[in-house]
Design a protein around this motif. Structure first.
Motif, PDB file in Angstrom:
ATOM      1  N   ASP A  39       0.912   3.700  -1.874  1.00 13.50           N
ATOM      2  CA  ASP A  39       0.174   4.932  -2.160  1.00 13.50           C
ATOM      3  C   ASP A  39      -0.410   5.572  -0.904  1.00 13.50           C
ATOM      4  O   ASP A  39      -0.828   6.721  -0.930  1.00 13.50           O
ATOM      5  N   LEU A  81      -0.724   8.017  -9.904  1.00 11.13           N
ATOM      6  CA  LEU A  81       0.143   7.009  -9.308  1.00 11.13           C
ATOM      7  C   LEU A  81       1.619   7.411  -9.341  1.00 11.13           C
ATOM      8  O   LEU A  81       2.309   7.324  -8.335  1.00 11.13           O
ATOM      9  N   SER A  85      -2.696   1.026  -5.131  1.00 12.18           N
ATOM     10  CA  SER A  85      -3.929   1.058  -5.910  1.00 12.18           C
ATOM     11  C   SER A  85      -3.725   1.982  -7.096  1.00 12.18           C
ATOM     12  O   SER A  85      -3.039   2.996  -6.992  1.00 12.18           O
ATOM     13  N   TYR A  86      -4.339   1.628  -8.214  1.00  8.26           N
ATOM     14  CA  TYR A  86      -4.185   2.458  -9.402  1.00  8.26           C
ATOM     15  C   TYR A  86      -4.878   3.810  -9.213  1.00  8.26           C
ATOM     16  O   TYR A  86      -5.944   3.919  -8.624  1.00  8.26           O
ATOM     17  N   SER A  87      -4.240   4.827  -9.737  1.00 10.12           N
ATOM     18  CA  SER A  87      -4.788   6.180  -9.778  1.00 10.12           C
ATOM     19  C   SER A  87      -4.100   6.880 -10.937  1.00 10.12           C
ATOM     20  O   SER A  87      -2.942   6.586 -11.247  1.00 10.12           O
ATOM     21  N   ASP A 107      -5.880   0.852 -16.544  1.00  4.95           N
ATOM     22  CA  ASP A 107      -4.995   0.630 -15.404  1.00  4.95           C
ATOM     23  C   ASP A 107      -3.523   0.532 -15.796  1.00  4.95           C
ATOM     24  O   ASP A 107      -2.657   0.748 -14.970  1.00  4.95           O
ATOM     25  N   ASP A 143       0.824  -1.214   0.000  1.00  6.48           N
ATOM     26  CA  ASP A 143       0.000   0.000   0.000  1.00  6.48           C
ATOM     27  C   ASP A 143       0.858   1.263   0.000  1.00  6.48           C
ATOM     28  O   ASP A 143       0.633   2.194   0.780  1.00  6.48           O
ATOM     29  N   THR A 203       3.271  -2.380  -3.639  1.00  5.69           N
ATOM     30  CA  THR A 203       1.898  -2.463  -4.136  1.00  5.69           C
ATOM     31  C   THR A 203       1.260  -1.095  -3.949  1.00  5.69           C
ATOM     32  O   THR A 203       1.617  -0.352  -3.031  1.00  5.69           O
TER      33      THR A 203
END
Length: 145
Positions: A50, A80, A75-77, A106, A48, A73
Motif C-alpha cells: 500500500d 485497499l 495495511s487495511y483501508s 477488516d 507494505d 502485505t
C-alpha cells in the motif's frame, strides 16, 4: 515475509529491497519477466504494498497479470482494492489472509466480516475470509547448529 521464505525453501522467492523509496525495483523484474528471464517458479513478495509508488504498483500488477504468483502485505483501508489492485486477485481467488485484524470490518475488502471472537487475536493466528480464524503454521525461527 522472512518466515514464509524459511518455511518454504523449495520456492524461488523474489523480494526486491529498494535502497530509496523513489526507486522502483519492480521495473527490473518486469523487464526480466517480459524477456523470459524470470524463473517460472518465482514467487514475488511485496511488503507494505500500500506504500508503493503508482509506477511500482503498475509493474507489480503487470507481473501478476503475466501469471507470476504474488504474496503481498498491506495495511487495511477502505480504499485497499483501489490502492493495491493486485489484492483483487486474492479476493477473486479466495486466497486472502487477514493477519491481526483490528476491527470486524477488516475483512470487508474481501467480502466477509472478520470472524474473530475478539479483536486482538493471539500471535500466530490469521483469518481467512472464506474459512474463518485458524492457527498459522509457523513454528518459530530455525535454530542454527
Amino acid at each position: 515475509m522472512k518466515s514464509l521464505q524459511e518455511l518454504n525453501p523449495a520456492h524461488h522467492w523474489l523480494s526486491p529491497n529498494s535502497p530509496t523509496p523513489a526507486a522502483n525495483p519492480w521495473t527490473r523484474i518486469l523487464s526480466a519477466a517480459r524477456a523470459g528471464d524470470l524463473p517460472s517458479d518465482a514467487v514475488l513478495l511485496a511488503d507494505d504494498a500500500d506504500l508503493l509508488s503508482p509506477a511500482a504498483m503498475r509493474d507489480l500488477s503487470e507481473l501478476q497479470a503475466l501469471g507470476h504468483p504474488l504474496v503481498l502485505t498491506a495495511s487495511y483501508s477502505p480504499l485497499l482494492l483501489q490502492r493495491v489492485p493486485p489484492a483483487m486477485g486474492a479476493r477473486a481467488a479466495g486466497t486472502a489472509l487477514l493477519l491481526g485484524p483490528a476491527s470486524f470490518a477488516d475483512g470487508d475488502a474481501f467480502g466477509s466480516v472478520s470472524k474473530w471472537n475478539r479483536l486482538r487475536p493471539r500471535a500466530g493466528r490469521c483469518s481467512s475470509p472464506q474459512d474463518g480464524p485458524r492457527p498459522s503454521k509457523w513454528p518459530g525461527p530455525r535454530r542454527q547448529n
